[in-house]
Design a protein around this motif. Structure first.
Motif, PDB file in Angstrom:
ATOM      1  N   ASP A 137       0.678  -1.182   0.359  1.00 52.74           N
ATOM      2  CA  ASP A 137      -0.086  -0.373   0.049  1.00 52.74           C
ATOM      3  C   ASP A 137       0.998   1.565  -0.038  1.00 52.74           C
ATOM      4  O   ASP A 137       1.592   1.337   0.855  1.00 52.74           O
ATOM      5  CB  ASP A 137      -0.887   0.063   0.758  1.00 52.74           C
ATOM      6  N   ASP A 139      -0.112   4.840  -0.006  1.00 56.69           N
ATOM      7  CA  ASP A 139      -0.489   5.736   0.321  1.00 56.69           C
ATOM      8  C   ASP A 139      -1.312   5.652   1.909  1.00 56.69           C
ATOM      9  O   ASP A 139      -1.229   6.437   2.879  1.00 56.69           O
ATOM     10  CB  ASP A 139      -1.735   6.770  -0.523  1.00 56.69           C
ATOM     11  N   ASP A 141      -3.502   4.592   2.841  1.00 55.14           N
ATOM     12  CA  ASP A 141      -4.658   4.170   3.009  1.00 55.14           C
ATOM     13  C   ASP A 141      -5.840   3.020   2.083  1.00 55.14           C
ATOM     14  O   ASP A 141      -5.324   2.723   0.475  1.00 55.14           O
ATOM     15  CB  ASP A 141      -5.796   5.276   2.354  1.00 55.14           C
ATOM     16  N   ASP A 142      -5.496   1.696   2.865  1.00 52.12           N
ATOM     17  CA  ASP A 142      -5.940   0.511   2.079  1.00 52.12           C
ATOM     18  C   ASP A 142      -7.188   0.453   1.230  1.00 52.12           C
ATOM     19  O   ASP A 142      -7.505  -0.578   0.702  1.00 52.12           O
ATOM     20  CB  ASP A 142      -5.538  -1.110   3.241  1.00 52.12           C
ATOM     21  N   THR A 143      -8.297   1.842   1.424  1.00 53.39           N
ATOM     22  CA  THR A 143      -9.482   1.880   0.878  1.00 53.39           C
ATOM     23  C   THR A 143      -9.347   2.243  -0.507  1.00 53.39           C
ATOM     24  O   THR A 143     -10.240   2.198  -1.147  1.00 53.39           O
ATOM     25  CB  THR A 143     -10.668   2.629   1.973  1.00 53.39           C
ATOM     26  N   THR A 144      -7.453   2.769  -0.822  1.00 54.76           N
ATOM     27  CA  THR A 144      -7.765   3.162  -2.741  1.00 54.76           C
ATOM     28  C   THR A 144      -6.772   2.797  -2.470  1.00 54.76           C
ATOM     29  O   THR A 144      -5.632   1.959  -2.309  1.00 54.76           O
ATOM     30  CB  THR A 144      -6.975   4.960  -2.041  1.00 54.76           C
ATOM     31  N   PRO A 145      -7.060   2.135  -4.498  1.00 52.78           N
ATOM     32  CA  PRO A 145      -5.914   1.196  -4.468  1.00 52.78           C
ATOM     33  C   PRO A 145      -4.762   1.771  -4.986  1.00 52.78           C
ATOM     34  O   PRO A 145      -5.286   2.807  -5.780  1.00 52.78           O
ATOM     35  CB  PRO A 145      -6.612   0.622  -5.753  1.00 52.78           C
ATOM     36  N   ASP A 146      -3.731   1.641  -4.716  1.00 58.63           N
ATOM     37  CA  ASP A 146      -2.676   2.332  -5.746  1.00 58.63           C
ATOM     38  C   ASP A 146      -1.131   0.814  -5.363  1.00 58.63           C
ATOM     39  O   ASP A 146      -1.658  -0.427  -4.903  1.00 58.63           O
ATOM     40  CB  ASP A 146      -2.509   3.261  -4.553  1.00 58.63           C
ATOM     41  N   ASP A 168      -2.490   3.298  -9.852  1.00 57.80           N
ATOM     42  CA  ASP A 168      -3.389   4.166  -9.096  1.00 57.80           C
ATOM     43  C   ASP A 168      -4.551   2.504  -9.082  1.00 57.80           C
ATOM     44  O   ASP A 168      -5.599   2.742  -9.665  1.00 57.80           O
ATOM     45  CB  ASP A 168      -4.897   4.880  -9.574  1.00 57.80           C
ATOM     46  N   LYS A 170      -4.304  -1.667  -7.510  1.00 57.86           N
ATOM     47  CA  LYS A 170      -3.640  -2.728  -7.259  1.00 57.86           C
ATOM     48  C   LYS A 170      -2.671  -3.865  -8.092  1.00 57.86           C
ATOM     49  O   LYS A 170      -3.889  -4.307  -9.479  1.00 57.86           O
ATOM     50  CB  LYS A 170      -4.154  -3.585  -6.580  1.00 57.86           C
ATOM     51  N   GLU A 206       3.430   9.381 -11.410  1.00 61.26           N
ATOM     52  CA  GLU A 206       2.318   8.876 -10.533  1.00 61.26           C
ATOM     53  C   GLU A 206       1.560   8.442 -12.370  1.00 61.26           C
ATOM     54  O   GLU A 206       1.869   9.760 -12.790  1.00 61.26           O
ATOM     55  CB  GLU A 206       1.401   9.735  -9.476  1.00 61.26           C
ATOM     56  N   SER A 208      -1.487   7.026 -14.972  1.00 68.28           N
ATOM     57  CA  SER A 208      -2.668   6.364 -14.641  1.00 68.28           C
ATOM     58  C   SER A 208      -2.440   5.284 -16.725  1.00 68.28           C
ATOM     59  O   SER A 208      -1.090   5.385 -17.803  1.00 68.28           O
ATOM     60  CB  SER A 208      -3.954   6.613 -15.277  1.00 68.28           C
TER      61      SER A 208
END
Length: 340
Positions: A137, A139, A141-146, A168, A170, A206, A208
């Motif tokens: 992970d 950032d 925050d495991d609720t936001t995929p990255d 952006d 997993k 970063e 996409s």
């Protein structure tokens, strides 16, 4: 096209366990590999196992790593490179062809990278560029995929970290097709591509994906491999189950992928799916496809505690199939097939 089934019956003399379910193929004349044909497999105990397709020998290499996931063999300098989860680095071991075969060996580390990684899962190679997919992970925050791609350059003295690309979604499995980097979108049924990756993503950034599509029928994809116009992707299904895995075969992949718009779907009618109790597929985490043999090799981490599986006639046969190779390998994590 070379036939695959009969050559692999030679492995009965080694550690492989062969399924004889395809009895209707037994009358075909075998076509043996004319040169080197080695299947490499990593394990979560850090070891690398090599299966020699020509003579059935099995050789186990004890590396410096305590946990490996991801492997590439370089015929140019006779080395294999593993992604070490314990040292969080790339590790390369050279002179493999000059070592004794058919036994367990302790081998010395030849080249390595700095310990940059956090949770590496796969490696893809394009020339001297080595890309590692890391699913830690980013950032907090495991609720936001990255996820991240660590990009290394291989030199005579080691692997130099060139840059890090944060994405952006997993990450897990990655594969170069020419200069384009394909990546599975973990926890989904999606496949992403970064076009001309080696030159378009040369600095820390970063980014996409250039394009992302869904693959109908997949629950959760992990592994992928491309050869001869065919893409193979694995489906681990429910990560807690050791019996609901599958793999998908997409022939004429380039035209099908190009015809699918960004955000669109490759339909199940344009694929073949292998699944069911006969397959021994639970969590197929890594895969390699060889077009010459039309064979799929899989690192299965859950079923039976870990297996190396192989399925012949991959582009023509689907359904609840038994593997032609079913070899126990505790903690199997990645596979690589090398021929010359």
């Amino acid at each position: 096209m070379k036939k695959f089934i009969r050559p692999f019956f030679m492995l009965a003399a080694g550690a492989m366990m062969i399924s004889c379910s395809d009895d209707d193929n037994m009358d075909r004349n075998p076509v043996m590999p004319s040169g080197t044909a080695h299947l490499y497999a990593t394990s979560h105990d850090g070891s690398v196992t090599r299966y020699d397709i020509n003579n059935g020998e099995t050789t186990s290499y004890e590396t410096s790593s305590d946990d490996a996931e991801g492997i590439y063999y370089d015929g140019g300098d006779d080395s294999f490179t593993i992604v070490s989860r314990s040292s969080t680095s790339l590790e390369s071991y050279a002179g493999i062809g000059g070592l004794q075969t058919g036994i367990d060996l302790n081998i010395d580390l030849d080249l390595s990278s700095s310990s940059d990684l956090e949770s590496p899962r796969d490696v893809a190679v394009n020339g001297n560029i080595y890309v590692v997919a890391d699913n830690a992970d980013v950032d907090g925050d495991d609720t936001t995929p990255d996820g991240r791609f660590f990009v290394y350059t291989k030199t005579s003295s080691g692997f130099e970290l060139r840059n890090i690309v944060t994405v952006d979604f997993k990450v897990w499995g990655i594969e170069f097709v020419g200069n384009d980097l394909y990546a599975v979108v973990d926890t989904t049924n999606m496949l992403a591509v970064f076009t001309n990756f080696s030159s378009n993503y040369m600095t820390d950034m970063e980014a996409s994906a250039s394009k992302t599509v869904e693959v109908e029928g997949i629950v959760r994809t992990h592994g992928l491999d491309y050869d001869g116009g065919t893409m193979v992707m694995t489906d681990i299904g429910d990560a807690g189950s050791d019996a609901d895995g599958a793999f998908h075969v997409i022939t004429n992949f380039d035209s099908k992928f190009n015809a699918t718009m960004d955000g669109g779907m490759i339909s199940v009618s344009d694929q073949m799916r292998v699944e069911g109790g006969n397959t021994n597929l639970g969590n197929p985490v890594n895969v390699v496809y060889d077009a010459n043999y039309d064979a799929v090799f899989i690192a299965e981490v859950a079923n039976g505690g870990g297996r190396v599986l192989a399925f012949s006639e991959a582009s023509t046969s689907s359904g609840n199939r038994s593997p032609q190779i079913n070899n126990s390998l505790s903690g199997a994590s990645a596979v690589y097939f090398y021929t010359e």
